[in-house]
Design a protein around this motif. Structure first.
Motif, PDB file in Angstrom:
ATOM      1  N   ASP A 123       0.798  -1.223   0.000  1.00 55.67           N
ATOM      2  CA  ASP A 123       0.000   0.000   0.000  1.00 55.67           C
ATOM      3  C   ASP A 123       0.833   1.276   0.000  1.00 55.67           C
ATOM      4  OD1 ASP A 123      -2.361  -1.456   0.083  1.00 55.67           O
ATOM      5  OD2 ASP A 123      -2.415  -1.480   2.278  1.00 55.67           O
ATOM      6  N   HIS A 124       2.143   1.166   0.234  1.00 56.11           N
ATOM      7  CA  HIS A 124       2.928   2.369   0.478  1.00 56.11           C
ATOM      8  C   HIS A 124       4.084   2.606  -0.480  1.00 56.11           C
ATOM      9  CE1 HIS A 124       0.630   2.775   4.131  1.00 56.11           C
ATOM     10  NE2 HIS A 124       0.953   1.548   4.470  1.00 56.11           N
ATOM     11  N   ALA A 138       9.391   5.080   1.853  1.00 55.98           N
ATOM     12  CA  ALA A 138       8.733   3.826   1.482  1.00 55.98           C
ATOM     13  C   ALA A 138       9.688   2.639   1.591  1.00 55.98           C
ATOM     14  CB  ALA A 138       8.175   3.922   0.066  1.00 55.98           C
ATOM     15  N   LEU A 139      10.933   2.843   1.181  1.00 50.44           N
ATOM     16  CA  LEU A 139      11.897   1.744   1.181  1.00 50.44           C
ATOM     17  C   LEU A 139      12.630   1.602   2.507  1.00 50.44           C
ATOM     18  CD1 LEU A 139      13.329   2.340  -2.398  1.00 50.44           C
ATOM     19  CD2 LEU A 139      11.652   0.618  -1.701  1.00 50.44           C
ATOM     20  N   GLY A 140      12.534   2.613   3.346  1.00 54.25           N
ATOM     21  CA  GLY A 140      13.170   2.542   4.663  1.00 54.25           C
ATOM     22  C   GLY A 140      14.679   2.731   4.636  1.00 54.25           C
ATOM     23  N   PRO A 184      23.764   2.155  -3.189  1.00 50.50           N
ATOM     24  CA  PRO A 184      23.601   0.845  -3.834  1.00 50.50           C
ATOM     25  C   PRO A 184      22.127   0.508  -4.079  1.00 50.50           C
ATOM     26  CG  PRO A 184      25.328   0.714  -2.194  1.00 50.50           C
ATOM     27  CD  PRO A 184      24.683   2.081  -2.041  1.00 50.50           C
ATOM     28  N   LEU A 185      21.253   0.860  -3.139  1.00 51.14           N
ATOM     29  CA  LEU A 185      19.819   0.624  -3.319  1.00 51.14           C
ATOM     30  C   LEU A 185      19.291   1.431  -4.501  1.00 51.14           C
ATOM     31  CD1 LEU A 185      17.059  -0.512  -2.454  1.00 51.14           C
ATOM     32  CD2 LEU A 185      16.890   1.408  -0.844  1.00 51.14           C
ATOM     33  N   LEU A 217      12.254  11.957  -3.959  1.00 50.33           N
ATOM     34  CA  LEU A 217      13.307  11.191  -3.283  1.00 50.33           C
ATOM     35  C   LEU A 217      12.906  10.831  -1.855  1.00 50.33           C
ATOM     36  CD1 LEU A 217      16.454  13.137  -4.501  1.00 50.33           C
ATOM     37  CD2 LEU A 217      15.646  10.883  -5.273  1.00 50.33           C
ATOM     38  N   ASP A 218      12.290  11.784  -1.164  1.00 52.69           N
ATOM     39  CA  ASP A 218      11.855  11.520   0.202  1.00 52.69           C
ATOM     40  C   ASP A 218      10.788  10.433   0.234  1.00 52.69           C
ATOM     41  OD1 ASP A 218      11.931  12.132   3.059  1.00 52.69           O
ATOM     42  OD2 ASP A 218       9.892  12.888   2.743  1.00 52.69           O
TER      43      ASP A 218
END
Length: 122
Positions: free
Chosen positions: A21-22, A66-68, A88-89, A60-61
């Motif tokens: 959902d996020h 969302a990805l932590g 790297p992510l 970007l934020d």
């Protein structure tokens, strides 16, 4: 990846991916990451995409939240100047999205040509 001879005739699949959902990953965010990787600057990337700097930061934020984990690392300005690099992510996100986009376009040639025929001008 393009199935057309010129950019004006290009018809491409540019997916938006929803994970739960996020998390939403689409062409806008990925294009921003690509440009940051090329220019090593959020401001330069935003200018090249003709989006406001604040919008770039918000995109970007949203990814970071969302990805932590961060997708871009920044350094402050000064004598040598500041800059931004993909983490790297962030690099992996661009690679995976690019591979998906390429595969979708390669596998959907017939459907894309059918859509082109629907909008062709005489």
């Amino acid at each position: 990846m393009n199935i057309a001879d010129s950019p004006q005739q290009a018809i491409l699949v540019r997916p938006r991916i929803y994970i739960g959902d996020h998390i939403s990953i689409g062409p806008g965010k990925v294009d921003l990451l690509r440009r940051i990787g090329e220019t090593r600057s959020i401001a330069a990337a935003a200018r090249s995409l003709e989006i406001p700097y604040k919008r770039a930061w918000l995109l970007l934020d949203a990814l970071n939240q969302a990805l932590g984990r961060p997708v871009v690392e920044t350094s402050s300005g000064g004598k040598g100047g500041g800059g931004a690099t993909l983490t790297p992510l962030g690099r992996q996100l661009v690679i995976c999205y690019g591979a998906l986009e390429e595969r979708l376009n390669a596998e959907s040639t017939a459907e894309l040509e059918a859509l082109r025929a629907l909008v062709a001008t005489p």
